[in-house]
Design an enzyme around this catalytic site. Structure first.
Site, short mmCIF file in Angstrom:
data_model
loop_
_atom_site.label_atom_id
_atom_site.label_comp_id
_atom_site.label_asym_id
_atom_site.label_seq_id
_atom_site.Cartn_x
_atom_site.Cartn_y
_atom_site.Cartn_z
N ARG A 1 -79.35 6.94 -9.07
CA ARG A 1 -79.05 7.50 -7.79
C ARG A 1 -78.35 8.67 -7.64
O ARG A 1 -77.61 9.15 -8.18
CB ARG A 1 -78.59 6.41 -7.02
CG ARG A 1 -79.07 4.78 -7.22
CD ARG A 1 -78.64 3.92 -6.16
NE ARG A 1 -79.06 2.58 -6.51
CZ ARG A 1 -78.25 1.62 -7.04
NH1 ARG A 1 -77.08 1.97 -7.25
NH2 ARG A 1 -78.64 0.31 -7.23
N TYR B 1 -87.13 -9.75 -22.19
CA TYR B 1 -85.73 -9.48 -21.79
C TYR B 1 -85.68 -9.89 -20.02
O TYR B 1 -85.69 -8.99 -19.43
CB TYR B 1 -85.61 -7.90 -22.12
CG TYR B 1 -84.19 -7.38 -21.93
CD1 TYR B 1 -83.13 -8.25 -21.37
CD2 TYR B 1 -83.77 -6.16 -21.82
CE1 TYR B 1 -81.72 -7.55 -21.23
CE2 TYR B 1 -82.39 -5.80 -21.83
CZ TYR B 1 -81.43 -6.37 -21.51
OH TYR B 1 -80.11 -5.92 -21.32
N1 UDP Z 1 -76.85 0.82 -20.94
C1 UDP Z 1 -75.90 2.18 -21.29
N2 UDP Z 1 -74.63 2.31 -21.05
C2 UDP Z 1 -74.21 1.53 -20.07
C3 UDP Z 1 -74.82 0.37 -19.53
C4 UDP Z 1 -76.07 -0.01 -19.96
O1 UDP Z 1 -76.51 2.90 -22.11
O2 UDP Z 1 -73.04 1.66 -19.46
C5 UDP Z 1 -78.07 0.58 -21.31
C6 UDP Z 1 -78.08 -0.16 -22.81
O3 UDP Z 1 -79.36 0.16 -23.38
C7 UDP Z 1 -78.19 -1.42 -22.28
C8 UDP Z 1 -79.14 -1.52 -21.16
O4 UDP Z 1 -78.84 0.09 -20.59
O5 UDP Z 1 -78.57 -2.29 -23.31
C9 UDP Z 1 -79.31 -2.50 -20.06
O6 UDP Z 1 -78.11 -2.82 -19.49
P1 UDP Z 1 -77.59 -4.10 -18.70
O7 UDP Z 1 -76.42 -3.92 -17.98
O8 UDP Z 1 -78.73 -4.76 -18.11
O9 UDP Z 1 -77.52 -4.92 -20.15
P2 UDP Z 1 -77.25 -6.74 -20.11
O10 UDP Z 1 -76.12 -6.83 -18.81
O11 UDP Z 1 -78.42 -7.38 -19.97
O12 UDP Z 1 -76.35 -6.70 -21.52
#
Ligand code: UDP
Length: 395
Positions: free
Chosen positions: A199, A372
């Site tokens: 954003r 996922y």
């Molecule tokens: N991600 C990242 N940096 C961050 C947060 C997320 O690169 O600080 C990327 C990373 O590849 C991660 C994906 O975004 O696996 C999805 O993040 P999400 O928070 O949805 O993951 P979850 O909570 O399902 O582990």
């Protein structure tokens, strides 16, 4: 003639018993007590079906399982943080039948090179990182100028660079993603990064969804309610007696890993897991947010969770707090995430084909579909399957 006929039917009956037709005690045996299994079991029970749930762990709830820490009273999500969010009002109304939710709104911070930034990337992140004072419009133009991939991004890295440019990608995404998935971001599907909004406004909410919250009392009571009146056999591994479970059920509902079900016939899929290291801290407030991400590759964990902050309005009896460090690792016996490398996508097609040929088995949820999914998508899938069963019956 009549003697011949009855002998024939006796022989038929024996044959059928041999096949287990008369031993089918259940309309459904559900393998796994996570969201797919619990919602499906709940729904078919409402329509008068006989259903049994078997679960290899010693508790219900799948990876959403939570418990109250006995010393601090803080609710802990044993298998990593779960924040309920959905754009779908129907699912929100449904889940609210089983829990009261607080008005928690998920905001995350990330530590990159020792500095704390707001995540997902928003106006404040951009201005802080580049030491600028851009307006939303200027920031949008700024990001556009940074974006550099030509054509359709084929992997996570390209996709991220097309959205935010290389510098922000390298600071906030590359290291975290490499740790989280244990591979090069260029080998990962682009879709993973779509989970994070980008954003150029001051909106720093992690999710865009209209409906969000944390269930008061945690997730486990939701499963207790869903499974009320449904027999559940814990510490029961389907694979110890798979023929038996199939023989006692008219239909099997399988929510475990898809490759395991087919004895890895087409090869092993890649899964990723996490190990949670729980620590008590004497501080009342360790990091002031529920989740602090650690973007740098050198720090072995991806995030620190401080679950107290999921309940901003709750007064905790203890002054201590609990923090949980999350270390991604490989443990195919406890899969959390489908990775979806190129090889996985090729293997998956074969398993999906095998699923459609498998009679009287319903496959559902993150592990059985190798998708996922978020919680609300799993619930929606289970409701849809339960409705399909009803519709098939009334045909
Ligand atoms: N991600 C990242 N940096 C961050 C947060 C997320 O690169 O600080 C990327 C990373 O590849 C991660 C994906 O975004 O696996 C999805 O993040 P999400 O928070 O949805 O993951 P979850 O909570 O399902 O582990």
């Amino acid at each position: 003639f009549s003697i011949y006929f009855s002998r024939r039917s006796i022989a038929l009956s024996i044959l059928q018993m041999d096949k287990g037709v008369f031993l089918k005690m259940y309309d459904f045996v559900v393998v796994g007590a996570g969201f797919f299994g619990a919602v499906f079991a709940h729904e078919v029970k409402q329509t008068g079906k006989k259903v049994l749930v078997i679960e290899k762990r010693d508790h219900i709830g799948g990876n959403c399982y939570s418990y109250d820490d006995p010393e601090t009273g803080i609710n802990i999500h044993k298998y990593g943080p779960h924040i309920f969010h959905t754009p779908d009002k129907t699912i929100w109304t449904y889940i609210n039948l089983f829990a009261e939710f607080n008005d928690y709104r998920h905001r995350v911070k990330t530590n990159a090179d020792g500095k704390i930034y707001s995540l997902p990337i928003n106006l404040a992140t951009i201005n802080q990182f580049f030491n600028l004072n851009l307006t939303p419009e200027e920031a949008a133009a700024f990001l556009k100028a940074k974006s550099s991939v030509v054509g359709k991004p084929a992997n996570l890295e390209d996709k991220a660079i097309s959205l935010i440019g290389r510098e922000l990608y390298e600071a906030f995404i590359k290291g975290y993603t490499t740790k989280q998935w244990g591979c090069d971001p260029r080998d990962l599907p682009a879709a993973i990064i779509n989970r994070l909004p980008v954003r150029t406004t001051d909106n720093d909410l992690y999710y865009d969804d209209d409906y969000q919250g944390i269930p008061i009392g945690g997730y486990t009571p939701i499963f207790e309610k869903l499974l009320k009146g449904v027999p559940v056999e814990l510490k029961t591994d389907f694979f110890d007696k798979r023929d038996y479970w199939k023989s006692v059920a008219k239909q099997l509902v399988y929510t475990g890993p898809i490759d395991r079900y087919f004895n890895y016939r087409f090869g092993r899929l890649t899964w990723r897991s996490i190990r949670c290291e729980i620590e008590k801290s004497p501080l009342n407030d360790y990091q002031s947010v529920s989740i602090m991400n650690y973007a740098d590759r050198e720090i072995p964990y991806t995030r620190i969770i401080e679950p107290k902050h999921f309940y901003p309005n709750q007064v905790h009896s203890s002054r201590e707090t609990v923090i949980i460090r999350e270390y991604p690792h490989d443990d195919p016996s406890e899969p959390y995430y489908p990775v979806g490398l190129k090889a996985d996508r090729e293997i998956l097609v074969n398993y999906q084909q095998a699923q459609t040929n498998e009679r009287n088995v319903i496959f559902g949820g993150r592990l059985a579909e190798y998708k996922y999914y978020d919680m609300y998508q799993v619930i929606a899938g289970a409701l849809q399957q339960a409705r399909k069963q009803q519709a098939a019956e009334s045909d």
